[in-house]
Enzyme design. Structure first.
Site: not given
Length: 438
Positions: A14, A107, A134, A189, A192, A207, A304
């Site tokens: 993505t 990360k 992060v 979504g 997980e 992070k 995202g």
């Protein structure tokens, strides 16, 4: 005429696919801002035949990430495969040792091997940029590393996991249980199939380890972070928080203390009046407390494809401009080692929920045990179901006792609670949530 920056991308999921689209669509803007063009010249991914909606005509397909990283045809290697191990580690290290610059959103890789990779970048002259690792589109790495380079940092803390913030928001607003909200987050979504990495606090810990290094000049060490998740939080904890002007958030907190740098991830009560308390849903936020300035809070989408890709592209633009800074804000040799701070030494206020026997004198017994540990109580509430009077009914079914303490040490809290359990005036395990000041 400066030659364009030639980019190779490993990973076309993505985020990777969105980076390719952005470079294609924003090419003129990038060229104007950077003083040179930016071109994707090579890519690699697990499946070459997968449909991604991209026009890869004229772009070389490398056989594997290592081959791409070593290719003399690229100037900048972009790692978007994920994972702290192989092939990401070897590919990034190969690119850096070849003098190339590297941009990554990984990360886990930076939290585990960031110092090793920063040393390679310093030695061979390339950049190592990881803004997207992060907070995705939130420019917190650049803020700490460059924007506040001359400012002493006292504390950095924030909401660094959208899954947990979404769950806690739904629990608060709709009175739902943790299990119900987690199931819905998975359906949408946001979580997980195996959500433990998020809800147990480990994503936030990775992070936070990166932010702590940038803020305090320490070596990145996820092992130095105390971690506690949100699965024990119940709707009654959120209702009690709201009644007293608080919200519960999963925070990552790194703070300078007289005994060193304290790094911790845990559910935290924050005042509703604070900026961090206003951040709801999947949104992330980071607050930075610096010397001589009011707290700075950065808020935005923490995950995202589009948000992460925007941060990756900003890092690529810095490479194109020729910007080179120490990956963690200081040369590696000047980064100090850090150790896990024992939470027993943590000092602050606490919210405590006990399931107490509904009999006269129970609250007094609890208060006595707290007083023995020199813990001052700001408030104590014992809630009886439906207004029942336990003295008349003679029943001793457990009821919630809610306490707020003034600042104290964590070991004192747990010593007091152990004594209360020995008194057999409570049932089950006490719920303890730390309170973070503005």
């Amino acid at each position: 005429m400066v030659a364009p920056l030639k980019v190779g991308i490993a990973g076309l999921g993505t985020v990777g696919a969105e980076v390719v689209r952005l470079i294609e669509n924003e090419g003129k803007t990038l060229s104007a801002r950077c003083g040179r063009g930016v071109r994707v010249v090579a890519v690699t991914a697990r499946s070459q035949g997968k449909k991604r909606g991209l026009d890869l005509a004229g772009i070389t397909w490398a056989k594997d990430p290592l081959a791409l990283a070593a290719s003399p045809d690229i100037d900048c290697f972009v790692e978007l495969m994920g994972g702290a191990g192989e092939p990401a580690l070897s590919a990034v290290e190969t690119a850096l040792k070849a003098g190339k610059s590297v941009v990554t959103a990984n990360k886990a890789l930076i939290a585990k091997h960031g110092i090793r990779l920063a040393q390679a970048a310093e030695k061979h002259g390339g950049a190592l940029n990881f803004e997207a690792a992060v907070g995705a589109a939130i420019p917190v790495i650049k803020t700490l590393r460059e924007g506040l380079a001359a400012t002493g940092i006292n504390r950095v803390y924030g909401i660094l996991n959208g899954t947990c913030n979404y769950i806690l928001t739904r629990m608060e607003q709709e009175g739902l249980s943790f299990a119900e909200c987690l199931k819905d987050a998975q359906r949408l979504g946001y979580a997980e199939a195996d959500p433990s990495f998020d809800v147990d606090g480990h994503d936030t810990a990775q992070k936070l380890a990166i932010l702590a290094s940038l803020a305090f000049g320490t070596r990145v060490a996820q092992s130095a972070v105390y971690v506690e998740g949100i699965s024990s939080i119940a709707p009654e904890d959120l209702r009690a928080a709201a009644d007293l002007g608080y919200r519960v958030k999963l925070l990552g907190v790194a703070v300078k203390t007289a005994k060193g740098i304290e790094q911790r991830v845990h559910p935290t009560r924050v005042p509703k009046s604070s900026s961090i308390a206003q951040v709801m849903g999947v949104t992330n936020a980071v607050t930075i407390d610096g010397e001589g300035i009011p707290p700075i809070t950065l808020v935005g989408p923490g995950a995202g494809g589009a948000a992460t890709a925007s941060a990756v592209l900003a890092d690529i633009a810095d490479v194109a401009r020729g910007v080179r800074v120490s990956p963690f804000g200081r040369p590696v040799e000047r980064l100090r080692a850090t150790e896990k701070a024992p939470m027993e030494r943590h000092e602050g206020g606490y919210y405590i929920r006990l399931m107490a026997r509904d009999l006269a004198g129970t609250a007094a017994t609890i208060a006595t045990r707290l007083a023995e540990q020199k813990i001052s109580i700001e408030s104590i509430v014992q809630r009886h179901a439906n207004g029942a009077d336990p003295a008349k009914s003679g029943k001793a079914s457990p009821v919630p006792v809610l306490l707020i303490t003034y600042a104290t040490h964590e070991d004192a809290v747990y010593r007091a609670l152990a004594a209360v359990q020995k008194d057999k005036v409570i049932s089950g395990r006490p719920q303890v949530i730390r309170i973070e000041k503005n």
